[in-house]
Write an enzyme that holds these catalytic residues in place. Structure first.
Site, PDB file in Angstrom:
ATOM      1  N   GLY A  87     -42.247 -21.342  36.638  1.00 55.93           N
ATOM      2  CA  GLY A  87     -41.208 -22.143  35.220  1.00 55.93           C
ATOM      3  C   GLY A  87     -42.640 -23.282  34.938  1.00 55.93           C
ATOM      4  N   GLY A  89     -45.573 -23.723  33.781  1.00 57.99           N
ATOM      5  CA  GLY A  89     -46.577 -22.878  33.764  1.00 57.99           C
ATOM      6  C   GLY A  89     -48.356 -23.113  34.054  1.00 57.99           C
ATOM      7  N   ASP A 135     -47.101 -22.982  26.119  1.00 57.44           N
ATOM      8  CA  ASP A 135     -47.508 -22.958  27.425  1.00 57.44           C
ATOM      9  C   ASP A 135     -48.675 -23.072  27.287  1.00 57.44           C
ATOM     10  OD1 ASP A 135     -44.777 -22.329  28.081  1.00 57.44           O
ATOM     11  OD2 ASP A 135     -45.230 -21.401  29.879  1.00 57.44           O
TER      12      ASP A 135
HETATM   13  C1  MEV Z   1     -41.993 -19.716  29.518  1.00 55.12           C
HETATM   14  O1  MEV Z   1     -42.751 -20.858  30.236  1.00 55.12           O
HETATM   15  C2  MEV Z   1     -41.293 -20.235  27.822  1.00 55.12           C
HETATM   16  C3  MEV Z   1     -40.997 -19.056  27.066  1.00 55.12           C
HETATM   17  O2  MEV Z   1     -40.041 -19.531  26.068  1.00 55.12           O
HETATM   18  C4  MEV Z   1     -41.634 -17.961  26.420  1.00 55.12           C
HETATM   19  C5  MEV Z   1     -42.736 -18.408  25.413  1.00 55.12           C
HETATM   20  O3  MEV Z   1     -42.403 -19.261  24.902  1.00 55.12           O
HETATM   21  O4  MEV Z   1     -43.874 -17.718  25.199  1.00 55.12           O
HETATM   22  C6  MEV Z   1     -39.515 -18.135  27.852  1.00 55.12           C
END
Ligand code: MEV
Length: 301
Positions: A87, A89, A135
């Site tokens: 999570g 990135g 991201d």
């Molecule tokens: C992933 O870091 C974040 C999500 O919102 C997916 C995206 O924005 O592409 C879950």
């Protein structure tokens, strides 16, 4: 082969680095055109690219897709300060650094804006068509960004202290994004209002970046809404509660959820205590702040 017949560039390889990120507000909702706010953090990924006659199959589908999009063959060497699938990135940082390094090593001449767009295409292709530009954009430009659909804006960097908690439980971003898509399809009457509420929290947060206490309350609400959306994880909830009990102003998961990382907003005096509380839950704590620099070239090797 004699080195004397080769231009000097032959043995200087392009190395680029790009930062990781935390999603301050709006993950998942941002995939449906709602606003999302993300901030680049200090840990980075470094990528060195080397030309090759034939494309070796890279371990990462993101890297393979970068070479495909740029239409060249090569190999990469990746060093990362970011845990993968957590999570923070790391896939976006690898994608961005790889594209910039390929562009440099092969002297392709694309602009930073063009490369940021390609980075988003790479993420979308690997994540079955569902990825916001958040991201890849924050990893490209650094600092804090607001994404709404195709609109991207840099926001003034806030003076906030963060403690990240890595639950050491891996997740799949595409799997979690697919889970939300499924809920939206099967129970739109439940999923859609939750997504609207996340958007309302994100919009409200923009008026409170100078008020850490209120920002913390909004983070707590965003965390609860993500849990309601079905992307929570017991270890993430444990870390969030431990951080709040240790004096954090607010805490939430960050990114796709289902494992991975959470982060806590802390006063300077509370951050070591909060980090200790996270580590006491068999997790790893990282005390960090904003990185205002996005992708950059490192020294030639
Ligand atoms: C992933 O870091 C974040 C999500 O919102 C997916 C995206 O924005 O592409 C879950």
């Amino acid at each position: 082969m004699s080195l004397g017949t080769q231009p000097l560039r032959w043995y200087r390889l392009a190395t680029w680095s790009a930062p990781g990120k935390v999603f301050l507000f709006g993950e998942h909702a941002v995939v449906y055109g709602k606003p999302g706010i993300a901030m680049a953090i200090k840990p980075r990924v470094m990528v060195t690219v080397r030309k090759a006659k034939r494309q070796k199959k890279p371990n990462s589908t993101y890297i393979a897709e970068c070479f495909r999009q740029m239409g060249v063959s090569g190999s990469v060497y990746v060093r990362s300060q970011l845990p993968s699938s957590s999570g923070l990135g790391s896939s976006a940082a690898v994608t961005v650094a790889t594209l910039f390094a390929i562009n440099d090593e092969f002297e392709i001449g694309k602009s930073a804006d063009e490369l940021a767009l390609i980075a988003h295409t790479v993420e979308k292709n690997v994540q079955n068509g569902r990825a916001s530009a958040t991201d890849t954009y924050v990893s490209t430009v650094g600092g804090m960004v607001l994404i709404t659909g195709n609109t991207k804006r840099r926001l003034p960097p806030p003076q906030i202290q963060l403690v990240i908690g890595n639950s050491l439980t891996h997740h799949s971003t595409s799997g979690m994004v697919a889970r939300v898509a499924d809920l939206k399809k099967t129970r739109p009457q439940i999923a859609d209002p939750i997504i609207e509420a996340i958007a309302a929290v994100t919009k409200c947060s923009m008026h409170h970046f100078n008020n850490p206490r209120e920002l913390g309350n909004l983070m707590n609400m965003n965390h609860a809404l993500l849990e309601a959306l079905g992307v929570g994880h017991p270890q993430l909830s444990r870390l969030v509660l431990a951080a709040r009990a240790a004096g954090a102003l607010g805490a939430k998961m960050t990114g796709a959820g289902g494992g991975g990382c959470m982060f806590a907003l802390c006063s300077k005096s509370a951050k070591t205590r909060v980090a200790g509380a996270i580590e006491a839950c068999e997790a790893r704590a990282i005390i960090t702040g904003i990185d205002t620099q996005g992708v950059r070239k490192e020294k030639d090797e």
